[in-house]
Design an enzyme around this catalytic site. Sequence first.
Site, PDB file in Angstrom:
ATOM      1  N   HIS A  14       0.861  -1.211   0.000  1.00 34.30           N
ATOM      2  CA  HIS A  14       0.000   0.000   0.000  1.00 34.30           C
ATOM      3  C   HIS A  14       0.885   1.244   0.000  1.00 34.30           C
ATOM      4  O   HIS A  14       1.571   1.514   0.988  1.00 34.30           O
ATOM      5  CB  HIS A  14      -0.888   0.020   1.248  1.00 34.30           C
ATOM      6  CG  HIS A  14      -1.768   1.255   1.373  1.00 34.30           C
ATOM      7  ND1 HIS A  14      -3.083   1.166   1.785  1.00 34.30           N
ATOM      8  CD2 HIS A  14      -1.541   2.581   1.152  1.00 34.30           C
ATOM      9  CE1 HIS A  14      -3.610   2.389   1.808  1.00 34.30           C
ATOM     10  NE2 HIS A  14      -2.693   3.274   1.441  1.00 34.30           N
ATOM     11  N   HIS A  16       1.453   5.489  -1.988  1.00 36.49           N
ATOM     12  CA  HIS A  16       1.039   6.564  -2.902  1.00 36.49           C
ATOM     13  C   HIS A  16       2.282   7.107  -3.585  1.00 36.49           C
ATOM     14  O   HIS A  16       3.236   7.511  -2.914  1.00 36.49           O
ATOM     15  CB  HIS A  16       0.340   7.682  -2.120  1.00 36.49           C
ATOM     16  CG  HIS A  16      -0.824   7.181  -1.322  1.00 36.49           C
ATOM     17  ND1 HIS A  16      -2.112   7.207  -1.797  1.00 36.49           N
ATOM     18  CD2 HIS A  16      -0.882   6.597  -0.103  1.00 36.49           C
ATOM     19  CE1 HIS A  16      -2.922   6.668  -0.895  1.00 36.49           C
ATOM     20  NE2 HIS A  16      -2.202   6.284   0.143  1.00 36.49           N
ATOM     21  N   LYS A 100      -9.941  -0.265  -5.140  1.00 35.34           N
ATOM     22  CA  LYS A 100      -9.838   0.444  -3.861  1.00 35.34           C
ATOM     23  C   LYS A 100     -11.139   1.154  -3.521  1.00 35.34           C
ATOM     24  O   LYS A 100     -11.664   1.936  -4.318  1.00 35.34           O
ATOM     25  CB  LYS A 100      -8.713   1.480  -3.954  1.00 35.34           C
ATOM     26  CG  LYS A 100      -8.525   2.333  -2.713  1.00 35.34           C
ATOM     27  CD  LYS A 100      -7.967   1.525  -1.526  1.00 35.34           C
ATOM     28  CE  LYS A 100      -7.968   2.327  -0.245  1.00 35.34           C
ATOM     29  NZ  LYS A 100      -6.705   2.937   0.066  1.00 35.34           N
ATOM     30  N   HIS A 137     -10.168   1.667   2.550  1.00 38.63           N
ATOM     31  CA  HIS A 137      -9.888   2.695   3.564  1.00 38.63           C
ATOM     32  C   HIS A 137     -11.056   2.634   4.543  1.00 38.63           C
ATOM     33  O   HIS A 137     -12.163   3.077   4.213  1.00 38.63           O
ATOM     34  CB  HIS A 137      -9.752   4.088   2.938  1.00 38.63           C
ATOM     35  CG  HIS A 137      -9.464   5.140   3.974  1.00 38.63           C
ATOM     36  ND1 HIS A 137      -8.230   5.738   4.111  1.00 38.63           N
ATOM     37  CD2 HIS A 137     -10.240   5.659   4.953  1.00 38.63           C
ATOM     38  CE1 HIS A 137      -8.263   6.586   5.125  1.00 38.63           C
ATOM     39  NE2 HIS A 137      -9.478   6.563   5.655  1.00 38.63           N
ATOM     40  N   HIS A 175      -4.113  -0.087   6.286  1.00 45.72           N
ATOM     41  CA  HIS A 175      -3.542   0.782   7.339  1.00 45.72           C
ATOM     42  C   HIS A 175      -4.378   0.806   8.621  1.00 45.72           C
ATOM     43  O   HIS A 175      -4.865   1.847   9.040  1.00 45.72           O
ATOM     44  CB  HIS A 175      -3.285   2.205   6.822  1.00 45.72           C
ATOM     45  CG  HIS A 175      -4.389   2.880   6.064  1.00 45.72           C
ATOM     46  ND1 HIS A 175      -5.713   2.834   6.434  1.00 45.72           N
ATOM     47  CD2 HIS A 175      -4.362   3.641   4.943  1.00 45.72           C
ATOM     48  CE1 HIS A 175      -6.425   3.547   5.581  1.00 45.72           C
ATOM     49  NE2 HIS A 175      -5.644   4.038   4.658  1.00 45.72           N
ATOM     50  N   ASP A 248       1.784   2.780   3.372  1.00 49.76           N
ATOM     51  CA  ASP A 248       0.950   3.971   3.191  1.00 49.76           C
ATOM     52  C   ASP A 248       1.814   5.219   3.044  1.00 49.76           C
ATOM     53  O   ASP A 248       1.417   6.301   3.466  1.00 49.76           O
ATOM     54  CB  ASP A 248      -0.068   4.134   4.324  1.00 49.76           C
ATOM     55  CG  ASP A 248      -1.144   5.162   3.987  1.00 49.76           C
ATOM     56  OD1 ASP A 248      -1.370   5.429   2.792  1.00 49.76           O
ATOM     57  OD2 ASP A 248      -1.749   5.709   4.936  1.00 49.76           O
TER      58      ASP A 248
HETATM   59  C1  NCD Z   1      -3.217   9.250   2.001  1.00 56.34           C
HETATM   60  C2  NCD Z   1      -2.813  10.243   0.895  1.00 56.34           C
HETATM   61  O1  NCD Z   1      -2.228  11.279   1.229  1.00 56.34           O
HETATM   62  O2  NCD Z   1      -3.050   9.952  -0.281  1.00 56.34           O
HETATM   63  N1  NCD Z   1      -3.171   9.947   3.252  1.00 56.34           N
HETATM   64  C3  NCD Z   1      -3.120   9.397   4.474  1.00 56.34           C
HETATM   65  O3  NCD Z   1      -3.177  10.142   5.449  1.00 56.34           O
HETATM   66  N2  NCD Z   1      -2.997   8.090   4.666  1.00 56.34           N
HETATM   67  C4  NCD Z   1      -4.566   8.685   1.702  1.00 56.34           C
HETATM   68  C5  NCD Z   1      -4.926   7.435   2.503  1.00 56.34           C
HETATM   69  O4  NCD Z   1      -4.240   6.414   2.413  1.00 56.34           O
HETATM   70  O5  NCD Z   1      -5.914   7.457   3.229  1.00 56.34           O
HETATM   71 ZN    ZN Z   2      -2.913   5.255   1.662  1.00 57.33          ZN
HETATM   72 ZN    ZN Z   3      -6.396   5.420   3.291  1.00 55.64          ZN
END
Ligand code: NCD
Ligand code: ZN
Ligand code: ZN
Length: 345
Positions: A14, A16, A100, A137, A175, A248
């Site tokens: 997981h 971004h 997702k 989520h 997460h 995450d």
């Molecule tokens: C994530 C993001 O910034 O894309 N932020 C976070 O606080 N975890 C989004 C997510 O995973 O919920």
């Molecule tokens: Zn995330």
């Molecule tokens: Zn998330």
Amino acid sequence: MTQTLTLRRPDDWHLHFRDGDTMRAVVPHTARQFARAIVMPNLSPPVTTSALAAAYRDRITAAVPEGIDFTPLMTAYLTDQSDPDDLVAGFADGVLTAAKLYPAGATTNSAHGVTDVANISGVLERMAQIGMPLCVHGEVTHSDIDIFDREAVFIDRILAPLIERLPELKVVFEHITTRQAVEFVDASGANIGATITPQHLHINRNDILVGGIRPHMYCLPVAKREEHRLALREAATGGSTKYFLGTDSAPHHRHDKESDCGCAGIFNAPHALESYITVFEEEGALDRFEAFASENGPKFYGLPLNEGEIMLEKVAQQVPATVNGGAAEIVPFHAGETLSWQLAS
Ligand code: NCD
Ligand code: ZN
Ligand code: ZN
């Protein structure tokens, strides 16, 4: 002699990567440590179709440094209008690894998310039939629910009824941050797994709020009380195969975090493995790190284990205060701290 730990190449289930300059700045950190990563689709606009996911995959691949073997695994962002045929075809083609579910308004770039899971019941039925995992989520968004209770309420109101209706559906509870989530995953069948981030193993809500507000410790779901952090450490290091590594890592530029309305997300990619291994060492569970980092995830997703190995050495290193984030700098998790492990190059 320096203490070392050798393990099968790990994956990040997981994270971004964003897009453009930021993506090009952050991808190398992950590609250096992990063989594969599940890439979250919450771009603006979101990655909602197989075609958008294939194009995004190609942009990520182009950002991987020469000579490094790294595979992004793509996800589609579910909306109230998602087309089940497109998702099924994308999964069959290998373009999509999962879909997702963002409850609308729950987190960064979730405005186009699902307003009611009833609106995607057709999609979820097809996913259950073909064994396509659903990444979730897990927070409700109603204004009357306290932010610290949003994950636990999501289990009762959304997740438990969903799994009861579709008992075959593979679900990754992403997460997780609460004892209730651990209890729920432990009590569920083998088709329910969960990712655990390094930050939720290291920090509790005091770390965000005591002695001043710490925007770089803020992510969603927000870190909870100490009892929850301890439950997560027990889940990650206790030997259950239902839990696996998912950082995450969520890069936001420094000025977007240190703001009147700071973004949610912690950028932990640069030292993710070193952050996790610290926890396993503190818990006396170094022998369980390989399963968490390199085995439980692929087994859950039905993917092959990676070939090859990496080595971590007990050599101290200082985490820089900031790292390059493309257009602007990013403050990484553990900024300024000394970590006692290092990935051998
Ligand atoms: C994530 C993001 O910034 O894309 N932020 C976070 O606080 N975890 C989004 C997510 O995973 O919920
Ligand atoms: Zn995330
Ligand atoms: Zn998330």
